[in-house]
Scaffold this active site. Structure first.
Site, short mmCIF file in Angstrom:
data_model
loop_
_atom_site.label_atom_id
_atom_site.label_comp_id
_atom_site.label_asym_id
_atom_site.label_seq_id
_atom_site.Cartn_x
_atom_site.Cartn_y
_atom_site.Cartn_z
N PRO A 105 0.83 -1.21 0.00
CG PRO A 105 -0.82 -1.58 1.60
CD PRO A 105 0.50 -2.10 1.13
CE1 TYR A 106 1.94 7.40 -2.85
CE2 TYR A 106 0.63 8.36 -1.08
CZ TYR A 106 1.53 8.51 -2.12
OH TYR A 106 2.02 9.75 -2.43
CE1 TYR A 107 0.56 9.04 2.99
CE2 TYR A 107 -1.59 8.16 2.39
CZ TYR A 107 -0.70 9.21 2.48
OH TYR A 107 -1.09 10.46 2.04
#
Length: 285
Positions: A105-107
């Site tokens: 995931p991005y974060y």
């Protein structure tokens, strides 16, 4: 000079890349890697424009609390001069390998950037970090259960002794890119000039997308002076600022077999080092 068809072929090849090409073993011997596959391996994974993929349904998902906290933490690290935003992008979004970049995931990638930068700059050790992770996990065993997350540092150091990014120190009170104003000399190009994007070798971080390399476009705006992202991100000494431009491309020039309206255009920002005058006799790298 690369054509739209050449770029389409390269992007098709990149799209097949997982940990290795199906026809090759992992860790292949040098004689099995040709130039095109080498270029695909070292292509920065965030530069995905034009790669074939299946449609995906867009979902306007609400951020989770940990994602918001991660964003705030990264902003604070930048505000306090621990890193530049380009460092975070390089560490968190680019130099990860394709499997991690597309698999996490991005974060989560932002959190990995925090670890990499703080360890690389000797603000924390990996052993210390591992011990603290175990401690926090034990503190909230069973979940938060309505409890708010609470920071419990073992000690508070002297922030005046923390080494700050030199670029940050110079930009305080002035801003970026304002601190570079007047340092790049006269811009090489003017609005309306026809240019070609060079095909420079890429080994690490860059923000000049592959789908525009070798393409012909037009200067739409002369924007500001700054070191190119591939230099600024490493915070090296004596980096020379250069002009950045908004470049407009006709989509038929970019995409092989484009079937949209003939006047469809795309604009993107490119530093001067990547541009040469259209029709120039200089060979692209």
């Amino acid at each position: 000079m690369a054509t739209p068809y050449d770029r389409a072929e390269r992007l098709d090849l990149v799209a097949r890349l997982k940990s290795s090409y199906p026809e090759l073993p992992d860790a292949p011997t040098p004689d099995l890697i040709d130039h095109d596959r080498f270029a695909a391996y070292v292509k920065t994974p965030h530069d995905v424009g034009g790669e074939p993929d299946a449609p995906i349904e867009y979902e306007n998902k609400q951020y989770e609390i940990w994602e918001e906290n991660t964003y705030i933490m990264c902003e604070v690290l930048g505000w306090r001069g621990i890193w530049l935003s380009e460092e975070r992008r390089r560490m968190g979004n680019v130099d990860l390998g394709r499997a991690i970049y597309l698999g996490l995931p991005y974060y989560v990638r932002w959190l990995l950037a925090v670890v990499r930068v703080l360890v690389e700059k000797h603000h924390i050790g990996l052993s210390e970090l591992a011990e603290r992770m175990i401690e926090v996990k034990a503190r909230y065993e069973g979940g938060l259960q309505g409890k708010a997350l609470e920071a419990k540092p073992k000690f508070e150091g002297d922030p005046a002794k923390v080494e700050r990014n030199e670029h940050h120190l110079r930009a305080v009170g002035t801003g970026d890119p304002q601190i570079f104003a007047g340092q790049a000399g006269e811009p090489k190009f003017r609005v309306g000039d026809r240019i070609v994007v060079k095909e420079l070798p890429i080994l690490l971080y860059t923000r000049t997308q592959e789908y525009v390399r070798g393409a012909t476009g037009e200067i739409a705006a002369v924007t500001y002076e700054s070191p190119a992202a591939e230099d600024e991100t490493w915070a090296g000494p004596d980096q020379k600022p250069e002009w950045f431009y908004i470049v407009r491309f006709n989509l038929a020039e970019l995409w092989h077999a484009y079937t949209g309206p003939s006047n469809d255009t795309l604009q993107t920002e490119i530093p001067e080092r990547w541009l040469e005058a259209a029709g120039s006799e200089r060979a692209s790298a």
